[in-house]
Write an enzyme that holds these catalytic residues in place. Structure first.
Site, mmCIF file in Angstrom:
data_model
loop_
_atom_site.group_PDB
_atom_site.id
_atom_site.type_symbol
_atom_site.label_atom_id
_atom_site.label_comp_id
_atom_site.label_asym_id
_atom_site.label_seq_id
_atom_site.Cartn_x
_atom_site.Cartn_y
_atom_site.Cartn_z
ATOM 1 N N ALA A 183 49.633 -29.263 24.860
ATOM 2 C CA ALA A 183 48.264 -29.504 25.303
ATOM 3 C C ALA A 183 47.823 -28.379 26.228
ATOM 4 O O ALA A 183 48.590 -27.455 26.502
ATOM 5 C CB ALA A 183 48.183 -30.852 26.017
ATOM 6 N N LYS A 184 46.589 -28.506 26.698
ATOM 7 C CA LYS A 184 45.996 -27.462 27.550
ATOM 8 C C LYS A 184 46.871 -27.116 28.747
ATOM 9 O O LYS A 184 46.937 -25.977 29.162
ATOM 10 C CB LYS A 184 44.629 -27.923 28.044
ATOM 11 C CG LYS A 184 43.543 -27.753 27.013
ATOM 12 C CD LYS A 184 42.168 -27.630 27.688
ATOM 13 C CE LYS A 184 41.072 -27.569 26.641
ATOM 14 N NZ LYS A 184 40.402 -28.854 26.435
ATOM 15 N N ARG A 185 47.540 -28.156 29.292
ATOM 16 C CA ARG A 185 48.342 -27.923 30.496
ATOM 17 C C ARG A 185 49.450 -26.902 30.259
ATOM 18 O O ARG A 185 49.985 -26.329 31.189
ATOM 19 C CB ARG A 185 48.931 -29.255 30.996
ATOM 20 C CG ARG A 185 50.136 -29.760 30.221
ATOM 21 C CD ARG A 185 50.662 -31.061 30.797
ATOM 22 N NE ARG A 185 49.866 -32.191 30.294
ATOM 23 C CZ ARG A 185 50.159 -32.872 29.188
ATOM 24 N NH1 ARG A 185 51.218 -32.560 28.479
ATOM 25 N NH2 ARG A 185 49.396 -33.875 28.789
ATOM 26 N N HIS A 186 49.809 -26.678 28.994
ATOM 27 C CA HIS A 186 50.860 -25.712 28.686
ATOM 28 C C HIS A 186 50.311 -24.301 28.464
ATOM 29 O O HIS A 186 51.030 -23.412 28.029
ATOM 30 C CB HIS A 186 51.638 -26.151 27.435
ATOM 31 C CG HIS A 186 52.301 -27.480 27.602
ATOM 32 N ND1 HIS A 186 51.979 -28.578 26.826
ATOM 33 C CD2 HIS A 186 53.250 -27.903 28.468
ATOM 34 C CE1 HIS A 186 52.717 -29.617 27.215
ATOM 35 N NE2 HIS A 186 53.482 -29.232 28.202
ATOM 36 N N GLY A 187 49.024 -24.141 28.763
ATOM 37 C CA GLY A 187 48.405 -22.840 28.527
ATOM 38 C C GLY A 187 47.697 -22.853 27.187
ATOM 39 O O GLY A 187 47.793 -23.807 26.427
#
Ligand code: GLU
Ligand code: ZN
Length: 326
Positions: free
Chosen positions: A253-257
């Site tokens: 997801a976004k949190r992983h870049g």
């Protein structure tokens, strides 16, 4: 004689496709192509509030760029409302569904009340699963809908026993829907079909013989099997493959870049480099090296895909020339 293979790619235009989606599409494409089958494309855009403008074209472009092709024009869910309506009417005629006036917070409140039996259960949020519906409206009949003043959705009654199906990758899977989710929504309060109903109507109408998708959808499959049965439709086979996760073990997801395909492409990463990384993660290459989807055909084996999720790290991305920034 075995029926000809018919598979499908089913992107949701709810955001750009990322490396996680790409891995599943690559597997689905190789599966269909290696069996000389037909592959269809379906745009799952029925979840309208989440659909982002331009995301459909972006999804087609991402797939083509990866070298994944499909036959005939895309099947677009928002153009098929009458088909879903017909299916709902069939379920109503058999009293298999009932109108439910509970709001999301009603269901969440009831589900979060501590019950002894719930303690050992896996966290539904982790599987993107709704909280278990407590059956508040289950005594209603279809005709009761006419007198309802509050908005309502339609729920399908699940049987009181667990059901088992045999997954082409994951093996036998048993799910007790009473414990996991309860009676599920087939038609939303806003007046559109829920994913579960749309996907069954479409896969049947499109003659899909095998569904290849991410294993986050395993809990959906017993629900869909109930709908195939209730609607008298031919059931496809199911192959659920592990997802791509970040270093923290959570679904990509976004949190992983930013791992969107479009971003990687703009950063100069080639489609072959991405396909190579994904192929290596599936056990079809000994080392990460550029390869085209088509070149993988002789190497493709479902069985060599690891049973665990693929953990995508910044180091792996660096190996394909991409510096991930969060
Ligand atoms: N549209 C879903 C997704 O992008 C796939 C649903 C399915 O394959 O049944 O996750
Ligand atoms: Zn209710």
């Amino acid at each position: 004689m075995a029926e000809p293979y018919r598979g499908r790619l089913a992107p949701s235009p709810t955001g750009a496709q990322h490396l996680g989606n790409a891995r599943t599409y690559l597997i689905a494409w190789l599966r269909a192509r290696s069996l000389g089958g037909h592959l269809a494309l379906r745009l799952e855009d029925i979840d309208s509030p989440r659909v982002k403008p331009g995301a459909a074209e972006q999804a087609y472009e991402d797939l083509r760029w990866l070298g994944l092709d499909w036959e005939s024009s895309p099947v677009v869910q928002t153009q098929r409302l009458p088909l879903y309506q017909q299916a709902l009417a069939q379920l109503q005629a058999r009293e298999l569904v009932y109108p439910c006036t509970c709001t999301r917070s009603d269901v969440e409140r009831a589900a979060s009340a501590p019950h002894e039996s719930e303690r050992a259960r896996p966290d539904p949020a982790a599987m993107h699963e709704p909280p278990t519906y407590p059956g508040t409206c289950a005594s209603r009949r279809v005709a009761d809908a006419e007198a309802l003043i509050r908005p309502f959705c339609w729920r399908f009654r699940v049987p009181a026993h667990a059901s088992t199906f045999s997954d082409g990758f994951a093996g036998p899977i048993t799910v007790d829907l009473c414990q996991q989710g309860g009676d599920f929504v087939v038609w939303k309060t806003v007046g559109t079909p829920a994913y579960q109903l749309a996907v069954v109507v479409d896969d049947a109408a499109m003659g899909i013989t095998e569904v290849v998708r991410g294993d986050d959808l395993i809990p959906s499959t017993p629900r869909q099997l109930l709908l195939y049965d209730a609607l008298g439709l031919h059931t496809p086979a199911f192959v659920h493959v592990p997802l791509v996760v970040g270093p923290d073990g959570r679904r990509l997801a976004k949190r992983h870049g930013d791992t969107r395909l479009s971003t990687l492409r703009e950063a100069g990463v080639s489609a072959e480099a991405i396909v190579g990384l994904l192929a290596w993660s599936c056990g079809w290459l000994d080392a990460i090296q550029p390869v085209s989807a088509r070149e993988l055909l002789p190497r493709f084996r479902l069985e060599s895909i690891p049973r665990q999720p693929f953990i995508l790290t910044p180091r792996l991305l660096r190996q394909i020339g991409y510096e991930v920034s969060a």
